[in-house]
Design a protein around this motif. Structure first.
Motif, PDB file in Angstrom:
ATOM      1  N   VAL A  54      38.687  45.847  34.047  1.00  0.00           N
ATOM      2  CA  VAL A  54      38.828  46.440  35.375  1.00  0.00           C
ATOM      3  C   VAL A  54      39.067  45.304  36.355  1.00  0.00           C
ATOM      4  CG1 VAL A  54      37.656  47.639  37.272  1.00  0.00           C
ATOM      5  CG2 VAL A  54      37.425  48.480  34.919  1.00  0.00           C
ATOM      6  N   SER A  55      40.126  45.378  37.132  1.00  0.00           N
ATOM      7  CA  SER A  55      40.390  44.365  38.147  1.00  0.00           C
ATOM      8  C   SER A  55      39.970  44.886  39.510  1.00  0.00           C
ATOM      9  CB  SER A  55      41.870  43.986  38.171  1.00  0.00           C
ATOM     10  OG  SER A  55      42.645  44.991  38.787  1.00  0.00           O
ATOM     11  N   ILE A  56      39.360  44.007  40.299  1.00  0.00           N
ATOM     12  CA  ILE A  56      38.986  44.348  41.671  1.00  0.00           C
ATOM     13  C   ILE A  56      39.513  43.239  42.567  1.00  0.00           C
ATOM     14  CG2 ILE A  56      37.121  44.870  43.285  1.00  0.00           C
ATOM     15  CD1 ILE A  56      35.361  45.589  40.938  1.00  0.00           C
ATOM     16  N   ALA A 116      47.173  39.152  43.418  1.00  0.00           N
ATOM     17  CA  ALA A 116      47.036  38.061  42.451  1.00  0.00           C
ATOM     18  C   ALA A 116      46.029  38.417  41.359  1.00  0.00           C
ATOM     19  CB  ALA A 116      46.614  36.779  43.163  1.00  0.00           C
ATOM     20  N   THR A 117      44.925  39.038  41.755  1.00  0.00           N
ATOM     21  CA  THR A 117      43.919  39.464  40.773  1.00  0.00           C
ATOM     22  C   THR A 117      44.501  40.501  39.830  1.00  0.00           C
ATOM     23  OG1 THR A 117      42.137  39.057  42.357  1.00  0.00           O
ATOM     24  CG2 THR A 117      41.629  40.489  40.497  1.00  0.00           C
ATOM     25  N   THR A 118      45.252  41.430  40.381  1.00  0.00           N
ATOM     26  CA  THR A 118      45.891  42.468  39.569  1.00  0.00           C
ATOM     27  C   THR A 118      46.876  41.867  38.573  1.00  0.00           C
ATOM     28  OG1 THR A 118      45.677  44.103  41.336  1.00  0.00           O
ATOM     29  CG2 THR A 118      47.348  44.520  39.682  1.00  0.00           C
ATOM     30  N   ASP A 119      47.699  40.935  39.042  1.00  0.00           N
ATOM     31  CA  ASP A 119      48.683  40.292  38.162  1.00  0.00           C
ATOM     32  C   ASP A 119      48.002  39.579  37.007  1.00  0.00           C
ATOM     33  OD1 ASP A 119      50.719  41.185  39.755  1.00  0.00           O
ATOM     34  OD2 ASP A 119      51.235  39.241  40.607  1.00  0.00           O
ATOM     35  N   LEU A 120      46.951  38.823  37.335  1.00  0.00           N
ATOM     36  CA  LEU A 120      46.246  38.046  36.316  1.00  0.00           C
ATOM     37  C   LEU A 120      45.523  38.960  35.340  1.00  0.00           C
ATOM     38  CD1 LEU A 120      43.130  36.765  35.678  1.00  0.00           C
ATOM     39  CD2 LEU A 120      45.171  35.456  35.070  1.00  0.00           C
ATOM     40  N   LEU A 144      28.833  51.397  36.201  1.00  0.00           N
ATOM     41  CA  LEU A 144      29.251  51.484  34.803  1.00  0.00           C
ATOM     42  C   LEU A 144      28.059  51.392  33.857  1.00  0.00           C
ATOM     43  CD1 LEU A 144      32.516  49.308  34.805  1.00  0.00           C
ATOM     44  CD2 LEU A 144      32.350  51.799  34.615  1.00  0.00           C
ATOM     45  N   LEU A 145      27.110  50.516  34.179  1.00  0.00           N
ATOM     46  CA  LEU A 145      25.904  50.416  33.354  1.00  0.00           C
ATOM     47  C   LEU A 145      25.155  51.745  33.329  1.00  0.00           C
ATOM     48  CD1 LEU A 145      24.555  46.895  34.431  1.00  0.00           C
ATOM     49  CD2 LEU A 145      25.583  47.499  32.226  1.00  0.00           C
ATOM     50  N   ALA A 146      25.101  52.386  34.501  1.00  0.00           N
ATOM     51  CA  ALA A 146      24.411  53.676  34.583  1.00  0.00           C
ATOM     52  C   ALA A 146      25.125  54.756  33.766  1.00  0.00           C
ATOM     53  CB  ALA A 146      24.300  54.116  36.045  1.00  0.00           C
ATOM     54  N   GLN A 147      26.436  54.557  33.559  1.00  0.00           N
ATOM     55  CA  GLN A 147      27.226  55.518  32.783  1.00  0.00           C
ATOM     56  C   GLN A 147      27.211  55.203  31.287  1.00  0.00           C
ATOM     57  OE1 GLN A 147      28.862  58.210  34.032  1.00  0.00           O
ATOM     58  NE2 GLN A 147      28.176  57.797  36.113  1.00  0.00           N
ATOM     59  N   GLY A 148      26.493  54.129  30.901  1.00  0.00           N
ATOM     60  CA  GLY A 148      26.372  53.799  29.487  1.00  0.00           C
ATOM     61  C   GLY A 148      27.334  52.750  28.971  1.00  0.00           C
ATOM     62  N   TYR A 149      28.142  52.147  29.855  1.00  0.00           N
ATOM     63  CA  TYR A 149      29.041  51.081  29.439  1.00  0.00           C
ATOM     64  C   TYR A 149      28.302  49.738  29.427  1.00  0.00           C
ATOM     65  CZ  TYR A 149      32.808  54.390  30.585  1.00  0.00           C
ATOM     66  OH  TYR A 149      33.641  55.484  30.648  1.00  0.00           O
ATOM     67  N   GLU A 150      28.798  48.799  28.642  1.00  0.00           N
ATOM     68  CA  GLU A 150      28.362  47.409  28.735  1.00  0.00           C
ATOM     69  C   GLU A 150      29.356  46.707  29.648  1.00  0.00           C
ATOM     70  OE1 GLU A 150      27.884  43.467  25.878  1.00  0.00           O
ATOM     71  OE2 GLU A 150      27.915  45.475  24.973  1.00  0.00           O
ATOM     72  N   ALA A 151      28.910  46.193  30.777  1.00  0.00           N
ATOM     73  CA  ALA A 151      29.822  45.640  31.775  1.00  0.00           C
ATOM     74  C   ALA A 151      29.524  44.170  32.045  1.00  0.00           C
ATOM     75  CB  ALA A 151      29.734  46.439  33.077  1.00  0.00           C
ATOM     76  N   LEU A 152      30.578  43.342  32.017  1.00  0.00           N
ATOM     77  CA  LEU A 152      30.465  41.919  32.286  1.00  0.00           C
ATOM     78  C   LEU A 152      31.336  41.560  33.488  1.00  0.00           C
ATOM     79  CD1 LEU A 152      30.626  42.445  28.978  1.00  0.00           C
ATOM     80  CD2 LEU A 152      30.332  39.965  28.929  1.00  0.00           C
ATOM     81  N   LEU A 153      31.012  40.421  34.111  1.00  0.00           N
ATOM     82  CA  LEU A 153      31.755  39.972  35.282  1.00  0.00           C
ATOM     83  C   LEU A 153      32.491  38.674  34.978  1.00  0.00           C
ATOM     84  CD1 LEU A 153      29.046  40.521  38.046  1.00  0.00           C
ATOM     85  CD2 LEU A 153      30.956  42.030  37.490  1.00  0.00           C
ATOM     86  N   ALA A 154      33.714  38.545  35.502  1.00  0.00           N
ATOM     87  CA  ALA A 154      34.483  37.303  35.415  1.00  0.00           C
ATOM     88  C   ALA A 154      34.955  36.951  36.818  1.00  0.00           C
ATOM     89  CB  ALA A 154      35.675  37.464  34.483  1.00  0.00           C
ATOM     90  N   VAL A 155      34.457  35.847  37.366  1.00  0.00           N
ATOM     91  CA  VAL A 155      34.821  35.421  38.716  1.00  0.00           C
ATOM     92  C   VAL A 155      36.017  34.481  38.631  1.00  0.00           C
ATOM     93  CG1 VAL A 155      34.015  34.368  40.853  1.00  0.00           C
ATOM     94  CG2 VAL A 155      32.402  35.581  39.380  1.00  0.00           C
ATOM     95  N   ILE A 156      37.072  34.787  39.364  1.00  0.00           N
ATOM     96  CA  ILE A 156      38.292  33.984  39.331  1.00  0.00           C
ATOM     97  C   ILE A 156      38.609  33.463  40.729  1.00  0.00           C
ATOM     98  CG2 ILE A 156      39.209  35.265  37.360  1.00  0.00           C
ATOM     99  CD1 ILE A 156      41.046  36.755  39.337  1.00  0.00           C
ATOM    100  N   PRO A 157      39.482  32.464  40.851  1.00  0.00           N
ATOM    101  CA  PRO A 157      39.852  31.937  42.175  1.00  0.00           C
ATOM    102  C   PRO A 157      40.560  32.981  43.026  1.00  0.00           C
ATOM    103  CG  PRO A 157      40.447  30.387  40.450  1.00  0.00           C
ATOM    104  CD  PRO A 157      40.068  31.664  39.758  1.00  0.00           C
ATOM    105  N   LEU A 217      35.196  44.353  31.078  1.00  0.00           N
ATOM    106  CA  LEU A 217      35.161  43.084  31.801  1.00  0.00           C
ATOM    107  C   LEU A 217      35.717  43.318  33.200  1.00  0.00           C
ATOM    108  CD1 LEU A 217      34.656  40.014  31.855  1.00  0.00           C
ATOM    109  CD2 LEU A 217      37.048  39.723  31.130  1.00  0.00           C
ATOM    110  N   ILE A 218      34.891  43.062  34.214  1.00  0.00           N
ATOM    111  CA  ILE A 218      35.293  43.251  35.603  1.00  0.00           C
ATOM    112  C   ILE A 218      35.770  41.906  36.145  1.00  0.00           C
ATOM    113  CG2 ILE A 218      34.552  43.971  37.900  1.00  0.00           C
ATOM    114  CD1 ILE A 218      32.280  45.550  36.420  1.00  0.00           C
ATOM    115  N   VAL A 219      37.054  41.818  36.449  1.00  0.00           N
ATOM    116  CA  VAL A 219      37.657  40.575  36.937  1.00  0.00           C
ATOM    117  C   VAL A 219      37.755  40.659  38.459  1.00  0.00           C
ATOM    118  CG1 VAL A 219      39.701  39.110  36.852  1.00  0.00           C
ATOM    119  CG2 VAL A 219      38.958  40.331  34.788  1.00  0.00           C
TER     120      VAL A 219
END
Length: 376
Positions: free
Chosen positions: A101-103, A107-111, A58-71, A40-42
């Protein structure tokens, strides 16, 4: 500047690498490892393009990757956003062998770190900080948390990441004031442990305030500042993960800083508040007979040279004092401050006389916020 990444190894409840360099996306699968299936990419909306690039890789490397958009900023660190992330993890059947994975910034890192620490009592998290503050502070050390109406980071956990990628390319587009705010945490590590950091900032102050830059020499300076700050934090965290004693020195300037942030309803950048907090701590140490005038003056000269604020409005003292008494660094009713007895010589000051506190605050008081503080 060399493109060969440097690695700072940190040992806490687990050993992990902080990789520092440019174009580091290819390092991510190695930190995640072969056992991870879902990621999950936050990220914030502003970093949608970066998150999409990471997801495609990540998809190209064979992972299943999802996105989570936060404030953005401190708006991310709420119970509601935390529950939103838990919902995604639950609906997507994330197990203990999956990862986050946090990007983003601090604040994003803390959450994201707190989400990882609490889902199934702990899953893997890798941080990709995109701000200077995130690279040298929030992403390293394992502190995670969210805010409540009663204060900043009062709910959280110590939870180390599986790795950190400090890709300096992200700093190329970092707004000037975000960059300057990040310098406050770097300068802090200079005062508590590494005087070379102070020398580097003093020698390059004018260039640093002109960020962003194409000057390769300055890029080398920034890289060294990041590396040295991470080394300081890594050394402290490795010896004291859960802030039993030594790690408290990383809170230099933060007792007043967190109070300012709360009183200002987080309108001030963290680094700006820390700058004022360090000047306050220096004045407090001087009045307590622990620190000489020269080091106090050096606080003002270094922080001021890069455009950080040095004062705060004097009519807020009672509010600030009330918030500081609730701070998690306090013990009962006993206020505790990290102070210096010299550069690289941190110590504690417990239960200072209220008159001493008020006198120290008077030394940093202003009738109203300066325009620079407002910008920060």
């Amino acid at each position: 500047m060399t493109d060969t990444p440097s690695v700072v190894q940190i040992t806490a409840e687990r050993t992990y690498d902080v990789v520092i360099g440019r174009q580091l996306l290819g390092e991510l699968p190695g930190l995640l490892g072969a056992g991870v299936r879902k990621v999950l990419i936050v990220h914030t909306e502003a970093l949608e393009a970066s998150a999409a690039a990471v997801r495609e890789d990540l998809l190209a490397q064979g992972y299943e990757a999802l996105l989570a958009v936060i404030p953005d900023a401190e708006g991310a660190k709420s119970v509601d956003v935390l529950a939103f992330c838990w919902q995604i993890l639950g609906q997507s059947d994330f197990t203990r062998s999956d990862a986050i994975v946090s990007i983003g910034g601090g604040a994003t890192t803390d959450l994201a770190g707190f989400v990882a620490a609490t889902w199934l009592r702990g899953i893997m998290v890798v941080h990709i900080p995109t701000t200077l503050l995130g690279m040298v502070d929030a992403a390293v050390g394992g502190k995670t948390g969210i805010n409540t109406a009663e204060g900043k980071n009062l709910v959280g956990a110590f939870y180390s990441p599986a790795g950190v990628l400090c890709d300096l390319v992200a700093l190329e587009t970092l707004p000037r004031w975000d960059f300057v705010a990040g310098l406050a945490e770097i300068i802090k590590t200079g005062f508590i442990a590494d005087p070379v950091i102070l020398d580097l900032v003093e020698a390059n102050a004018e260039a640093l305030t002109a960020w962003p830059t194409a000057d390769e020499h300055l890029w080398g300076v920034v890289r060294e500042l990041v590396e040295r700050s991470v080394v300081v934090k890594g050394r402290v965290v490795s010896e004291d993960l859960k802030e039993a004693s030594l790690r408290e020195i990383l809170n230099y300037g933060h007792t007043l800083a967190h109070a300012i942030e709360q009183v200002e309803r987080f309108a001030w950048r963290h680094g700006a508040a820390v700058s004022v907090g360090m000047v306050f701590a220096a004045e407090l140490a001087r009045l307590a007979g622990r620190l000489d005038d020269e080091v106090v003056d050096r606080h003002r000269s270094i922080l001021g040279s890069v455009g950080l604020p040095l004062t705060y409005r004097g009519d807020r003292w009672e509010q600030l004092l009330a918030v500081m008494r609730r701070d998690k660094k306090s013990r009962g009713d006993l206020l505790r401050f990290v102070v210096l007895e010299g550069v690289g010589k941190p110590s504690r000051l417990e239960g200072p006389d209220p008159v001493l506190l008020a006198a120290a605050f008077a030394e940093i008081s202003a009738d109203a916020p300066t325009s620079r503080a407002v910008l920060l």
